[in-house]
Design a protein around this motif. Structure first.
Motif: not given
Length: 170
Positions: A118-121, A124-128, A162-169
């Motif tokens: 949820v947080l990363r993809y 869209d937060l970075g790893e840090t 990853e792309g699927l999550i971003r596209n649905v979002h």
């Protein structure tokens, strides 16, 4: 009522919808998400004098994620979680169907892995940033993301989750 109640109210008005989305994605249920957000905002309000000077949103996100993980652990102790069967719908259905399939797959992930996804993809937060919110190392974020994405690929039959999550979002 404190001296900076207007600042807290403005923060909630500006970021409440986004934070509710994070809560929903962390737990997968509308009512639980509202409860998670309410808990996080209550805790934030009590510490508002301390957190208002920095960006309070990561603080609230961390409370949401940690509370969701704690609740999921307590529930897991009380009952055996049912196994998840992959959805029978093909992934390339309408956006609404795709969103439901994705949400089912996210719910099947362990709480920590779901939080990382949820947080990363989604957010869209970075790893840090994700590591800071979760209170772990960037390496832990990487390994949890890798495990989660492997499970999601298997459940969804998709190459690029990853792309699927971003596209649905979007």
């Amino acid at each position: 009522m404190g001296p900076d109640d207007d600042g807290f109210a403005a923060f909630v008005a500006a970021r409440g919808t986004s934070l509710l989305r994070v809560a929903y994605l962390a737990c997968g249920d509308d009512r639980d998400a509202e409860d998670l957000l309410q808990t996080a905002l209550e805790r934030t309000y009590r510490k508002w004098d301390r957190v208002r000077h920095d960006n309070p949103e990561p603080y609230v996100r961390r409370i949401i994620v940690n509370t969701a993980i704690s609740r999921a652990r307590r529930r897991a102790i009380l009952r055996i979680l049912p196994t998840h069967t992959p959805p029978e719908l093909p992934v390339r259905e309408t956006d609404v169907d795709l969103r439901h399939v994705l949400m089912d797959a996210l719910r099947a992930l362990p709480p920590r892995q779901r939080a990382v996804v949820v947080l990363r993809y989604w957010e869209d937060l970075g790893e840090t940033q994700t590591a800071e919110i979760l209170g772990c190392s960037a390496g832990t974020v990487k390994s949890q993301a890798s495990k989660a994405l492997t499970k999601l690929r298997s459940a969804l039959g998709a190459e690029s989750v990853e792309g699927l999550i971003r596209n649905v979002h979007a």
